[in-house]
Write a protein that holds these residues in place. Structure first.
Motif, PDB file in Angstrom:
ATOM      1  N   ARG A  52      -8.012   0.009  -0.401  1.00 30.99           N
ATOM      2  CA  ARG A  52      -8.347   1.404  -0.076  1.00 30.99           C
ATOM      3  C   ARG A  52      -9.827   1.634   0.198  1.00 30.99           C
ATOM      4  O   ARG A  52     -10.210   2.689   0.684  1.00 30.99           O
ATOM      5  CB  ARG A  52      -7.901   2.325  -1.223  1.00 30.99           C
ATOM      6  CG  ARG A  52      -6.420   2.261  -1.495  1.00 30.99           C
ATOM      7  CD  ARG A  52      -5.869   3.560  -2.047  1.00 30.99           C
ATOM      8  NE  ARG A  52      -4.428   3.461  -2.209  1.00 30.99           N
ATOM      9  CZ  ARG A  52      -3.556   3.594  -1.206  1.00 30.99           C
ATOM     10  NH1 ARG A  52      -3.965   3.875   0.017  1.00 30.99           N
ATOM     11  NH2 ARG A  52      -2.265   3.475  -1.435  1.00 30.99           N
ATOM     12  N   SER A  63       2.469   1.336   7.802  1.00 33.14           N
ATOM     13  CA  SER A  63       1.360   1.716   8.669  1.00 33.14           C
ATOM     14  C   SER A  63       0.821   0.606   9.543  1.00 33.14           C
ATOM     15  O   SER A  63      -0.198   0.788  10.183  1.00 33.14           O
ATOM     16  CB  SER A  63       0.240   2.313   7.827  1.00 33.14           C
ATOM     17  OG  SER A  63      -0.203   1.407   6.882  1.00 33.14           O
ATOM     18  N   LEU A  64       1.515  -0.534   9.615  1.00 33.77           N
ATOM     19  CA  LEU A  64       0.966  -1.589  10.466  1.00 33.77           C
ATOM     20  C   LEU A  64       1.103  -1.268  11.945  1.00 33.77           C
ATOM     21  O   LEU A  64       2.150  -0.832  12.418  1.00 33.77           O
ATOM     22  CB  LEU A  64       1.704  -2.898  10.196  1.00 33.77           C
ATOM     23  CG  LEU A  64       1.301  -3.665   8.948  1.00 33.77           C
ATOM     24  CD1 LEU A  64       2.125  -4.930   8.869  1.00 33.77           C
ATOM     25  CD2 LEU A  64      -0.179  -3.995   8.960  1.00 33.77           C
ATOM     26  N   HIS A 119      -5.826   8.021   3.537  1.00 35.81           N
ATOM     27  CA  HIS A 119      -5.415   7.295   2.336  1.00 35.81           C
ATOM     28  C   HIS A 119      -6.545   6.421   1.789  1.00 35.81           C
ATOM     29  O   HIS A 119      -6.339   5.719   0.813  1.00 35.81           O
ATOM     30  CB  HIS A 119      -4.228   6.373   2.648  1.00 35.81           C
ATOM     31  CG  HIS A 119      -3.026   7.098   3.119  1.00 35.81           C
ATOM     32  ND1 HIS A 119      -2.041   7.535   2.261  1.00 35.81           N
ATOM     33  CD2 HIS A 119      -2.643   7.481   4.350  1.00 35.81           C
ATOM     34  CE1 HIS A 119      -1.107   8.150   2.958  1.00 35.81           C
ATOM     35  NE2 HIS A 119      -1.440   8.130   4.231  1.00 35.81           N
ATOM     36  N   ARG A 152      -5.360   0.697   9.344  1.00 45.89           N
ATOM     37  CA  ARG A 152      -3.917   0.750   9.080  1.00 45.89           C
ATOM     38  C   ARG A 152      -3.488  -0.454   8.246  1.00 45.89           C
ATOM     39  O   ARG A 152      -2.699  -0.318   7.304  1.00 45.89           O
ATOM     40  CB  ARG A 152      -3.134   0.782  10.396  1.00 45.89           C
ATOM     41  CG  ARG A 152      -3.295   2.092  11.154  1.00 45.89           C
ATOM     42  CD  ARG A 152      -2.570   2.070  12.488  1.00 45.89           C
ATOM     43  NE  ARG A 152      -1.119   2.005  12.330  1.00 45.89           N
ATOM     44  CZ  ARG A 152      -0.267   1.938  13.343  1.00 45.89           C
ATOM     45  NH1 ARG A 152      -0.722   1.907  14.596  1.00 45.89           N
ATOM     46  NH2 ARG A 152       1.028   1.903  13.129  1.00 45.89           N
ATOM     47  N   SER A 153      -3.985  -1.626   8.599  1.00 45.58           N
ATOM     48  CA  SER A 153      -3.613  -2.829   7.844  1.00 45.58           C
ATOM     49  C   SER A 153      -4.110  -2.734   6.408  1.00 45.58           C
ATOM     50  O   SER A 153      -3.389  -3.077   5.465  1.00 45.58           O
ATOM     51  CB  SER A 153      -4.178  -4.084   8.518  1.00 45.58           C
ATOM     52  OG  SER A 153      -3.578  -4.289   9.778  1.00 45.58           O
ATOM     53  N   VAL A 161      -2.387 -10.400   0.054  1.00 40.70           N
ATOM     54  CA  VAL A 161      -1.261  -9.809  -0.669  1.00 40.70           C
ATOM     55  C   VAL A 161      -0.394 -10.911  -1.254  1.00 40.70           C
ATOM     56  O   VAL A 161       0.030 -10.852  -2.412  1.00 40.70           O
ATOM     57  CB  VAL A 161      -0.406  -8.943   0.286  1.00 40.70           C
ATOM     58  CG1 VAL A 161       0.916  -8.582  -0.360  1.00 40.70           C
ATOM     59  CG2 VAL A 161      -1.161  -7.691   0.655  1.00 40.70           C
ATOM     60  N   SER A 180      -4.663  -0.081   4.631  1.00 44.02           N
ATOM     61  CA  SER A 180      -3.821   0.886   3.922  1.00 44.02           C
ATOM     62  C   SER A 180      -2.459   0.270   3.614  1.00 44.02           C
ATOM     63  O   SER A 180      -1.935   0.413   2.503  1.00 44.02           O
ATOM     64  CB  SER A 180      -3.687   2.144   4.790  1.00 44.02           C
ATOM     65  OG  SER A 180      -2.776   3.053   4.213  1.00 44.02           O
ATOM     66  N   ALA A 181      -1.893  -0.448   4.582  1.00 46.50           N
ATOM     67  CA  ALA A 181      -0.573  -1.067   4.386  1.00 46.50           C
ATOM     68  C   ALA A 181      -0.610  -2.057   3.232  1.00 46.50           C
ATOM     69  O   ALA A 181       0.343  -2.154   2.456  1.00 46.50           O
ATOM     70  CB  ALA A 181      -0.120  -1.770   5.654  1.00 46.50           C
ATOM     71  N   PHE A 182      -1.710  -2.796   3.119  1.00 43.02           N
ATOM     72  CA  PHE A 182      -1.765  -3.859   2.118  1.00 43.02           C
ATOM     73  C   PHE A 182      -2.512  -3.419   0.852  1.00 43.02           C
ATOM     74  O   PHE A 182      -2.856  -4.233   0.000  1.00 43.02           O
ATOM     75  CB  PHE A 182      -2.363  -5.132   2.731  1.00 43.02           C
ATOM     76  CG  PHE A 182      -1.474  -5.688   3.821  1.00 43.02           C
ATOM     77  CD1 PHE A 182      -0.116  -5.893   3.583  1.00 43.02           C
ATOM     78  CD2 PHE A 182      -1.973  -5.977   5.076  1.00 43.02           C
ATOM     79  CE1 PHE A 182       0.723  -6.392   4.580  1.00 43.02           C
ATOM     80  CE2 PHE A 182      -1.152  -6.469   6.076  1.00 43.02           C
ATOM     81  CZ  PHE A 182       0.215  -6.678   5.827  1.00 43.02           C
ATOM     82  N   GLY A 183      -2.764  -2.120   0.731  1.00 44.02           N
ATOM     83  CA  GLY A 183      -3.263  -1.592  -0.526  1.00 44.02           C
ATOM     84  C   GLY A 183      -4.747  -1.804  -0.783  1.00 44.02           C
ATOM     85  O   GLY A 183      -5.185  -1.763  -1.928  1.00 44.02           O
ATOM     86  N   GLY A 242       0.821  -1.210   0.000  1.00 41.91           N
ATOM     87  CA  GLY A 242       0.000   0.000   0.000  1.00 41.91           C
ATOM     88  C   GLY A 242       0.852   1.255   0.000  1.00 41.91           C
ATOM     89  O   GLY A 242       0.360   2.355  -0.214  1.00 41.91           O
TER      90      GLY A 242
END
Lengths: 266, 266
Positions: free
Chosen positions: B150, A248-249, B176, B142-143, B263, B145-148, A244
């Motif tokens: 959205r 941010s984890l 985000h 957060r997770s 992912v 967003s981290a893993f894309g 992503g």
């Protein structure tokens, strides 16, 4: 009359805030729920009390409102309860006076903090390096318990693991675990398994890493991560790919992913 | 005089609790930080304010103590700041009066809640089914967003995503993401990607499942899990192997593991 193991007469609830027992309970509950010096903790709610009674043995006392006594009696009938355990019955108003929760539970225990267990050098472990957030720590204890890592090592500077907030977030996991608190980085030499550090910005990609088992996972402070002295002791540092584009984890989310990956690598 | 874009004179901080702006801010901050009807939210702390300014555009106002003005000036110099955005300077005592935090930040924003975005039927999504705990929801954002992932769909009954507690736990991830709130289960027909449900006690093992991508992950209420009507809509239900012998994963921990597995499956 005040103990429910006298089944004949319903107990008369304590009402006085000046009762020395009540003062002790309130002091304990309001101060985070754990008193390390006295070795006592306040365990509130039926779920946590059940986990404690099932696993951690005999509490100092059960504390119950009249509404909670049915739970106590059911527990006694189904699981047994040492007759030496007193049941202190309190009015709902007095429970509200004792408890630090907005909605106090009808049942709680005054219990001894379990004795520090001995190190199990060859067993897998989770090491908590100065984690601050009770919700994160409770979540990590749940994940460790779920994935069969029973040894938890909390370094000095980590939130008190037997405090009420961590107990609540842990949902009973505490009572399945061997918890060592107040440890120093140097104590980790007792662990003979490889140390695995996590980092947000360097190290091998977790999904490519060859994870050793058993191992000890290091999870670090929410803002600062794992301290440098510990990173240096680690056999391996891993990071989690975050396509992503943000680092941010949350640390408890990262811990869940790492512990799950360890299970798959067994 | 009260606006820092007058660089000549230091601003005179507001001091009065009776100032209508201050009353509005306090009402908002004390009521969880979001007023859906007015479309306004209270965003506190430099990290969240930076995320908002960088991503979500122009706030209604910046609110700063004198100590926070240096941050505002640095931001203005490095990133620019629409001159139409007023900076309301308040004394630290007044900030404590407004804020619901024990240790108020020196800087905050009054901002508009972003407009509900349109559904992206072919994009991956996370669906939150009546999650209650702000820390869990923030961690899941957060997770995601981290893993894309959205697109976040919060079903009615989920904690308010723009509330202060979720914003804090989200650490800026909100800005985000495309967040749809107040949705009904029937609205999920807009998603044309397969729905994946999680369960603690049935379904395919996650580590054996053939995960489709893109997909929409359903994460359910902390106590009750994903509601039956949604389980029935799911193309696949997965569960996470927990060899520790307890069903003890926290929902945000489970979400992190599932999103990470997605992912890897891409």
């Amino acid at each position: 009359m005040r103990h429910t193991h006298n089944e004949q007469a319903p107990p008369i609830p304590l009402t006085s805030r000046d009762n020395p027992r009540i003062k002790q309970l309130r002091r304990l509950a309001q101060a985070g729920g754990v008193d390390r010096r006295a070795g006592l903790m306040w365990v509130e709610g039926d779920h946590l009390c059940a986990a404690l009674l099932a696993r951690a043995g005999v509490p100092v006392a059960l504390v119950s409102t009249p509404a909670g006594l049915a739970w106590v009696e059911t527990w006694r009938r189904q699981n047994g309860l040492d007759p030496a355990v007193p049941v202190w019955t309190v009015t709902p108003a007095l429970m509200r006076h004792i408890s630090a929760l907005e909605s106090p539970a009808p049942i709680a225990c005054l219990a001894r903090v379990p004795a520090q267990p001995t190190w199990q050098g060859d067993a897998p472990a989770v090491v908590l390096d100065r984690l601050q957030d009770p919700g994160n720590v409770g979540s990590i204890l749940r994940s460790a318990s779920a994935f069969g890592v029973r040894q938890i090592v909390a370094l000095r500077g980590t939130v008190a693991l037997w405090s009420s907030k961590v107990l609540r977030a842990g949902m009973g996991a505490h009572f399945h675990l061997h918890i060592l608190e107040g440890c120093e980085p140097g104590d980790l030499h007792a662990l003979r398994v490889p140390l695995l550090a996590t980092s947000s910005h360097h190290g091998q990609w977790l999904h490519e890493a060859d994870l050793p088992w058993p191992c000890a996972w290091l999870f670090g402070h929410e803002g600062q991560g794992v301290q440098a002295a510990l990173q240096a002791q680690a056999a391996l540092t891993v990071r989690i790919a975050q396509p992503g584009g943000e680092e941010s984890l949350n640390v408890a989310a990262a811990a869940a992913i790492c512990l799950h990956a360890s299970v798959e690598a067994r």
